[in-house]
Design a protein around this motif. Structure first.
Motif, PDB file in Angstrom:
ATOM      1  N   GLY A 160     123.410  16.513  43.093  1.00 37.60           N
ATOM      2  CA  GLY A 160     124.293  17.546  43.030  1.00 37.60           C
ATOM      3  C   GLY A 160     125.630  17.211  44.096  1.00 37.60           C
ATOM      4  O   GLY A 160     125.309  16.754  45.091  1.00 37.60           O
ATOM      5  N   VAL A 161     126.625  17.258  43.360  1.00 40.88           N
ATOM      6  CA  VAL A 161     127.970  16.772  44.045  1.00 40.88           C
ATOM      7  C   VAL A 161     128.599  18.207  44.110  1.00 40.88           C
ATOM      8  O   VAL A 161     129.441  18.677  43.200  1.00 40.88           O
ATOM      9  N   GLY A 162     128.623  18.679  45.366  1.00 40.86           N
ATOM     10  CA  GLY A 162     129.091  20.223  45.464  1.00 40.86           C
ATOM     11  C   GLY A 162     130.579  20.103  45.498  1.00 40.86           C
ATOM     12  O   GLY A 162     131.351  20.924  44.891  1.00 40.86           O
ATOM     13  N   ARG A 163     131.070  19.233  46.241  1.00 38.15           N
ATOM     14  CA  ARG A 163     132.637  18.989  46.509  1.00 38.15           C
ATOM     15  C   ARG A 163     132.785  17.418  45.999  1.00 38.15           C
ATOM     16  O   ARG A 163     132.511  16.599  47.002  1.00 38.15           O
ATOM     17  N   PRO A 164     133.059  17.171  44.965  1.00 43.51           N
ATOM     18  CA  PRO A 164     133.303  15.796  44.669  1.00 43.51           C
ATOM     19  C   PRO A 164     134.307  14.945  45.113  1.00 43.51           C
ATOM     20  O   PRO A 164     135.234  14.478  44.726  1.00 43.51           O
ATOM     21  N   GLU A 165     134.194  14.795  46.454  1.00 40.00           N
ATOM     22  CA  GLU A 165     135.274  14.063  47.297  1.00 40.00           C
ATOM     23  C   GLU A 165     134.838  13.979  48.680  1.00 40.00           C
ATOM     24  O   GLU A 165     133.920  14.681  49.035  1.00 40.00           O
ATOM     25  N   GLY A 166     135.354  12.790  49.202  1.00 40.32           N
ATOM     26  CA  GLY A 166     134.989  12.594  50.596  1.00 40.32           C
ATOM     27  C   GLY A 166     133.691  11.813  50.905  1.00 40.32           C
ATOM     28  O   GLY A 166     133.002  11.473  50.175  1.00 40.32           O
ATOM     29  N   ARG A 167     133.658  11.793  52.210  1.00 39.06           N
ATOM     30  CA  ARG A 167     132.350  10.941  52.707  1.00 39.06           C
ATOM     31  C   ARG A 167     131.029  11.795  52.470  1.00 39.06           C
ATOM     32  O   ARG A 167     129.989  11.076  52.032  1.00 39.06           O
ATOM     33  N   ALA A 168     131.097  13.204  52.215  1.00 39.77           N
ATOM     34  CA  ALA A 168     129.788  13.757  51.955  1.00 39.77           C
ATOM     35  C   ALA A 168     129.161  13.338  50.657  1.00 39.77           C
ATOM     36  O   ALA A 168     128.106  13.031  50.502  1.00 39.77           O
ATOM     37  N   ALA A 169     130.008  13.306  49.511  1.00 46.13           N
ATOM     38  CA  ALA A 169     129.672  12.844  48.174  1.00 46.13           C
ATOM     39  C   ALA A 169     129.384  11.422  48.164  1.00 46.13           C
ATOM     40  O   ALA A 169     128.449  10.829  47.717  1.00 46.13           O
ATOM     41  N   ASP A 170     130.216  10.523  49.097  1.00 50.29           N
ATOM     42  CA  ASP A 170     129.822   9.007  48.982  1.00 50.29           C
ATOM     43  C   ASP A 170     128.399   8.779  49.559  1.00 50.29           C
ATOM     44  O   ASP A 170     127.478   7.988  48.848  1.00 50.29           O
ATOM     45  N   ALA A 171     127.806   9.334  50.279  1.00 52.22           N
ATOM     46  CA  ALA A 171     126.533   9.350  50.941  1.00 52.22           C
ATOM     47  C   ALA A 171     125.448   9.717  49.685  1.00 52.22           C
ATOM     48  O   ALA A 171     124.319   8.955  49.606  1.00 52.22           O
ATOM     49  N   LEU A 172     125.656  10.781  49.153  1.00 51.80           N
ATOM     50  CA  LEU A 172     124.827  11.292  47.975  1.00 51.80           C
ATOM     51  C   LEU A 172     124.757  10.133  47.185  1.00 51.80           C
ATOM     52  O   LEU A 172     123.651   9.888  46.338  1.00 51.80           O
ATOM     53  N   LEU A 173     125.961   9.758  46.599  1.00 58.02           N
ATOM     54  CA  LEU A 173     126.165   8.967  45.398  1.00 58.02           C
ATOM     55  C   LEU A 173     125.610   7.460  45.782  1.00 58.02           C
ATOM     56  O   LEU A 173     125.181   6.864  44.828  1.00 58.02           O
ATOM     57  N   GLU A 174     125.731   6.906  47.133  1.00 55.56           N
ATOM     58  CA  GLU A 174     125.420   5.915  47.311  1.00 55.56           C
ATOM     59  C   GLU A 174     123.819   5.616  47.136  1.00 55.56           C
ATOM     60  O   GLU A 174     123.277   4.897  46.777  1.00 55.56           O
ATOM     61  N   PHE A 175     123.146   6.880  47.822  1.00 55.94           N
ATOM     62  CA  PHE A 175     121.605   7.007  47.619  1.00 55.94           C
ATOM     63  C   PHE A 175     121.357   6.804  46.209  1.00 55.94           C
ATOM     64  O   PHE A 175     120.201   6.311  45.914  1.00 55.94           O
ATOM     65  N   ALA A 176     121.894   7.868  45.461  1.00 57.58           N
ATOM     66  CA  ALA A 176     121.739   8.102  44.019  1.00 57.58           C
ATOM     67  C   ALA A 176     121.750   6.874  43.121  1.00 57.58           C
ATOM     68  O   ALA A 176     120.822   6.449  42.243  1.00 57.58           O
ATOM     69  N   PHE A 177     122.600   6.144  43.342  1.00 54.38           N
ATOM     70  CA  PHE A 177     122.942   4.899  42.394  1.00 54.38           C
ATOM     71  C   PHE A 177     122.168   3.683  42.939  1.00 54.38           C
ATOM     72  O   PHE A 177     121.445   3.144  42.107  1.00 54.38           O
ATOM     73  N   THR A 178     121.715   3.593  44.330  1.00 54.25           N
ATOM     74  CA  THR A 178     121.026   2.621  44.678  1.00 54.25           C
ATOM     75  C   THR A 178     119.452   2.883  43.965  1.00 54.25           C
ATOM     76  O   THR A 178     118.971   1.700  43.786  1.00 54.25           O
ATOM     77  N   THR A 179     119.152   4.077  44.256  1.00 50.45           N
ATOM     78  CA  THR A 179     117.827   4.489  43.702  1.00 50.45           C
ATOM     79  C   THR A 179     117.835   4.198  42.390  1.00 50.45           C
ATOM     80  O   THR A 179     116.728   3.605  41.707  1.00 50.45           O
ATOM     81  N   ALA A 180     118.770   4.589  41.437  1.00 53.22           N
ATOM     82  CA  ALA A 180     118.712   4.546  40.062  1.00 53.22           C
ATOM     83  C   ALA A 180     118.788   2.759  39.802  1.00 53.22           C
ATOM     84  O   ALA A 180     118.134   2.499  38.758  1.00 53.22           O
ATOM     85  N   ALA A 181     119.521   2.065  40.388  1.00 51.61           N
ATOM     86  CA  ALA A 181     119.611   0.628  40.176  1.00 51.61           C
ATOM     87  C   ALA A 181     118.057  -0.016  40.297  1.00 51.61           C
ATOM     88  O   ALA A 181     117.710  -0.943  39.676  1.00 51.61           O
ATOM     89  N   ALA A 182     117.346   0.716  41.322  1.00 51.26           N
ATOM     90  CA  ALA A 182     116.127   0.096  41.847  1.00 51.26           C
ATOM     91  C   ALA A 182     115.135   0.483  40.433  1.00 51.26           C
ATOM     92  O   ALA A 182     114.198  -0.350  40.532  1.00 51.26           O
ATOM     93  N   HIS A 183     115.245   1.416  39.930  1.00 47.80           N
ATOM     94  CA  HIS A 183     114.359   2.038  38.947  1.00 47.80           C
ATOM     95  C   HIS A 183     114.621   1.800  37.507  1.00 47.80           C
ATOM     96  O   HIS A 183     113.968   2.187  36.601  1.00 47.80           O
ATOM     97  N   GLY A 184     115.820   1.272  37.219  1.00 44.05           N
ATOM     98  CA  GLY A 184     116.451   1.117  35.931  1.00 44.05           C
ATOM     99  C   GLY A 184     116.734   2.490  35.361  1.00 44.05           C
ATOM    100  O   GLY A 184     116.454   2.692  33.933  1.00 44.05           O
ATOM    101  N   CYS A 185     117.245   3.583  35.997  1.00 42.25           N
ATOM    102  CA  CYS A 185     117.405   4.957  35.577  1.00 42.25           C
ATOM    103  C   CYS A 185     118.855   5.114  35.456  1.00 42.25           C
ATOM    104  O   CYS A 185     119.778   4.357  35.883  1.00 42.25           O
ATOM    105  N   ARG A 186     119.185   6.308  34.719  1.00 47.10           N
ATOM    106  CA  ARG A 186     120.631   6.793  34.934  1.00 47.10           C
ATOM    107  C   ARG A 186     120.765   7.765  35.947  1.00 47.10           C
ATOM    108  O   ARG A 186     119.925   8.432  36.403  1.00 47.10           O
ATOM    109  N   VAL A 187     122.198   7.876  36.197  1.00 45.57           N
ATOM    110  CA  VAL A 187     122.707   8.849  37.262  1.00 45.57           C
ATOM    111  C   VAL A 187     123.020  10.162  36.437  1.00 45.57           C
ATOM    112  O   VAL A 187     124.054  10.018  35.432  1.00 45.57           O
ATOM    113  N   ARG A 188     122.810  11.435  36.613  1.00 44.32           N
ATOM    114  CA  ARG A 188     123.447  12.450  36.366  1.00 44.32           C
ATOM    115  C   ARG A 188     124.028  13.417  37.431  1.00 44.32           C
ATOM    116  O   ARG A 188     123.320  13.621  38.301  1.00 44.32           O
ATOM    117  N   ALA A 189     125.383  13.064  37.345  1.00 43.07           N
ATOM    118  CA  ALA A 189     126.094  13.897  38.553  1.00 43.07           C
ATOM    119  C   ALA A 189     126.716  15.217  38.250  1.00 43.07           C
ATOM    120  O   ALA A 189     127.107  15.456  36.905  1.00 43.07           O
TER     121      ALA A 189
END
Length: 291
Positions: A160-189
């Motif tokens: 969930g990207v409430g405000r799609p900009e700034g450091r807050a979104a980056d922290a969420l997306l870094e975790f989501a993409f890292t997890t997706a890469a580890a599991h071979g999943c897609r990301v739904r933002a």
């Protein structure tokens, strides 16, 4: 190798499920696993005498039994156990300072409670300095994952990207993409647009959605570049953020939400979206400190 995956374990079904989920996550991320048991904070229904000696023996047995089962499944997993006398909440928050991930068990739909009492569990989720994941004891995808990959219908990391900009979104997306890469999943933002923003089906509604989509695409661009093998979907929808996220999580194997970092361990706060996800999303939920 960075910090460990830390999981709170008391022997209850929900904490054992959390331990299995944490073990698989540690293997996929190539991280060590730490099983933590507080012998002074045990389930109220533990059928043992209340003397300290028996409590410690119970904790040792829980740690030994669970670690043996995990190592039977994941023989090469670097695994350590720790029996502590500190209250569980404080022990978890202390270990979270150097952890990559903190994992708690949840009793299932309608409550967020691990081996901690419910309010204390929320306290830990609201204060952990690292991402913290609540895992439901009744999640069939988690149980399937003990022996095989998650079911094909649960193949997305929803963030969930409430405000799609700034450091807050980056922290969420870094975790989501890292997890997706580890599991071979897609990301739904996922970004929710309040109904007022669409002017209730006025001619400008499409333009509002297009603008939100463009902002989200711009935010996702560096993460697409950093993780080129991770498929990405954008999900823009009108409505309350909680409902949009719950609907978007239908195929999720993990839902990622954010919370503001707290300046003091004396106060904590989880927003309404995080609360809704923790209580109603059927898959594990990651709460990521940001901002």
């Amino acid at each position: 190798m960075t910090g460990p995956v830390v999981v709170g374990l008391d022997g209850s079904p929900e904490s054992v499920t959390a331990a299995w989920w944490a073990a698989r996550e540690a293997v996929n991320r190539r991280l060590p696993l730490l099983l933590l048991h507080s012998w002074t904070t045990q389930p109220l229904d533990v059928p043992i005498a209340q003397e300290a000696h028996h409590k410690r023996l119970y904790g040792q047995e829980v740690l030994q039994r669970t670690s043996a089962a995990l190592l039977h499944r994941y023989a090469d997993l670097p695994l350590t156990t720790e029996l502590v006398s500190a209250p569980a909440a404080q022990a978890l928050l202390d270990r979270a300072e150097n952890a990559e991930l903190l994992v708690l068990g949840s009793r299932g739909h309608g409550s967020v409670a691990s081996f901690l009492l419910g309010s204390i569990s929320l306290h830990v989720l609201g204060l952990a300095p690292c991402p913290a994941v609540a895992v439901r004891a009744d999640d069939p995808a988690v149980e399937a994952g003990w022996k095989q990959p998650a079911a094909a219908e649960r193949d997305e990391i929803v963030v969930g990207v409430g405000r799609p900009e700034g450091r807050a979104a980056d922290a969420l997306l870094e975790f989501a993409f890292t997890t997706a890469a580890a599991h071979g999943c897609r990301v739904r933002a996922v970004t929710a647009l309040p109904l007022s923003a669409s002017l209730l089906a006025q001619p400008g509604e499409d333009e509002v959605e297009d603008m939100a989509g463009a902002r989200l695409a711009e935010t996702l661009a560096p993460w697409r570049e950093k993780f080129p093998d991770v498929p990405v979907d954008q999900h823009i929808a009108l409505g309350p953020a909680t409902q949009v996220l719950l609907t978007a999580s239908a195929r999720a194997c993990l839902t990622v939400v954010g919370r503001k970092r707290q300046s003091s361990h004396l106060t904590w706060k989880l927003g309404p979206v995080a609360h809704a996800a923790l209580h109603h999303v059927p898959c594990p939920v990651a709460v990521v400190p940001s901002g």
